[in-house]
Scaffold this active site. Structure first.
Site, PDB file in Angstrom:
ATOM      1  N   TYR A 101      -6.538   4.674   1.090  1.00 29.32           N
ATOM      2  CA  TYR A 101      -5.718   5.722   1.704  1.00 29.32           C
ATOM      3  C   TYR A 101      -4.383   5.718   0.988  1.00 29.32           C
ATOM      4  CZ  TYR A 101      -2.585   8.081   4.921  1.00 29.32           C
ATOM      5  OH  TYR A 101      -1.650   8.943   5.452  1.00 29.32           O
ATOM      6  N   GLU A 189      -1.491  13.693   1.082  1.00 30.76           N
ATOM      7  CA  GLU A 189      -2.293  12.616   1.675  1.00 30.76           C
ATOM      8  C   GLU A 189      -3.689  12.651   1.069  1.00 30.76           C
ATOM      9  OE1 GLU A 189      -2.724  11.224   6.198  1.00 30.76           O
ATOM     10  OE2 GLU A 189      -4.075  12.867   5.734  1.00 30.76           O
TER      11      GLU A 189
END
Ligand code: GDP
Ligand code: MN
Length: 385
Positions: A101, A189
């Site tokens: 992530y 993101e």
């Protein structure tokens, strides 16, 4: 302004970042044709302005063209957190060895950019933060210095990403930061950022939000404007040049100034009502602006009463009162109006409104009384309709 996944990936590709290539499809036929030209296996992905698509059944791997057709049929029309899927992205399936992530955003409290990296990718970061906070490595980036290679290296080591791919991960982190800055993004993101079995680092998902005020600097952003989802009310308000946010309640709110409009929304809640919207008239609330605002709320089926809350500063209440009277002549208002005027020329304004007072146009001496009255009227409108 939020981008769809494929728009985010195309933006990244424009900066020469590795993303899986793919094609847009609006129907099962188009999905099959895309899969045929890309080569199997492919992933069929719902394109909506929300995450958690995988969990909702909006991301499926297709090993055959029959599979692709079946998945496309199932995903098109799917409701993912209130977003109906109308568009698919068909891309070459990746061979995932590791999922990470990574995100960049702005930390207002310290006036720096914030990078978040975790080797626990593919799941929601909120869940990782709760269950395994030690797996998250954060870095604050001074915008004047940018993200240096040495800082990125330390950051990746702290996050325990694959050691053998460290150089490529560092390159990726620096490239993503560059995109975040140059694209005027508020959020970049990537979840998951993957390491393939061949050792490549690839962005498998892209959730990018760019600053709506930067559109004039990026000709290509017009495309993102076109795919924004607005409710009908917001579309109309935008066209009328009003600062408006649609809410779920029944009390229409009109105020001058963002601060007063927010307080008005709060006070409606405080006295037990639910605001239908936030609407800031801005300065100089003349008849045209008032007409536009009243028209907008009048077209909203959920509005049962309208609270006009004006505090005169530069705005003069007598002008507002004239604006209201003129607007009432132009628009056939179906909900009762409660008007509170205070500040500059408030007495003159109230005098002007007095002859027009009826059960459909009431005046209140202060904000609290005005809110109570508007909430009460919304209730009684509901009871009689
Ligand atoms: P999200 O659920 O909205 O975040 O959508 P993602 O694009 O992140 O996809 C959800 C999950 O599907 C990912 O975390 C992956 O585990 C999986 N996935 C997506 N694309 C591929 C792919 O090409 N190959 C494989 N094996 N899995 C994929
Ligand atoms: Mn994702």
């Amino acid at each position: 302004m939020d981008l769809l996944e494929h728009q985010g990936k195309e933006l990244l590709a424009g900066y020469r970042l590795p993303v899986t290539t793919g094609q847009i499809a609006f129907s099962a036929d188009e999905a099959v044709a895309a899969a045929d030209s890309i080569g199997l296996p492919v992933v069929v992905k719902a394109q909506v302005h929300t995450g958690g698509r995988g969990k909702a059944g909006g991301v499926k791997i297709g090993d055959s063209l029959q599979d692709v057709r079946k998945h496309a049929d199932n995903i098109l029309g799917l409701d993912i957190k209130g977003h109906i899927v109308r568009r698919l992205w068909i891309e070459k399936a990746a061979d995932i060895a590791d999922e990470y992530y990574v995100s960049f955003t702005f930390d207002r409290s310290v006036k720096q950019h914030l990078g978040i990296l975790s080797a626990e990718g593919g799941v929601e970061i909120e869940i990782v933060a709760k269950e395994k906070p030690e797996a998250i490595a954060k870095v604050l980036i001074n915008p004047l210095d940018g993200l240096t290679a040495s800082a990125a290296r330390v950051w990746a080591e702290q996050a325990h990403t694959d050691k053998t791919a460290l150089d490529r991960i560092v390159d990726m982190l620096m490239s993503l930061y560059k995109v975040y800055v140059e694209a005027d993004a508020e959020l970049v993101e990537i979840n998951p950022l993957i390491l393939t079995s061949a050792g490549d680092v690839v962005a498998l998902d892209a959730k990018i939000s760019v600053d709506g005020n930067s559109i004039y600097r990026h000709a290509s952003y017009e495309e993102y404007v076109a795919t924004q989802v607005r409710d009908d009310r917001e579309r109309e308000a935008h066209a009328k040049g009003l600062t408006y946010v649609g809410l779920e309640g029944s009390v229409g709110v009109i105020a001058n100034g963002a601060g007063l409009a927010m307080s008005t929304v709060d006070i409606v809640h405080q006295v037990g009502g639910k605001p239908a919207n936030f609407l800031d008239l801005g300065g100089g609330a003349d008849a045209n602006v008032m007409t536009a605002a009243l028209e907008l709320l009048n077209n909203d089926q959920s509005v049962e009463s309208i609270l006009v809350n004006i505090f005169g500063g530069i705005t003069r209440c007598d002008k507002v009162a004239n604006g209201i009277i003129e607007a009432l002549n132009r628009v056939d208002i179906t909900s009762p109006l409660v008007v509170r005027l205070d500040g500059t020329t408030a007495d003159e304004g109230r005098e002007l409104l007095k002859p027009h007072v009826s059960s459909d146009l009431m005046m209140a001496s202060d904000m609290l009384e005005a809110a109570r009255l508007a909430v009460e009227l919304a209730r009684s409108t509901r009871a009689t309709s």
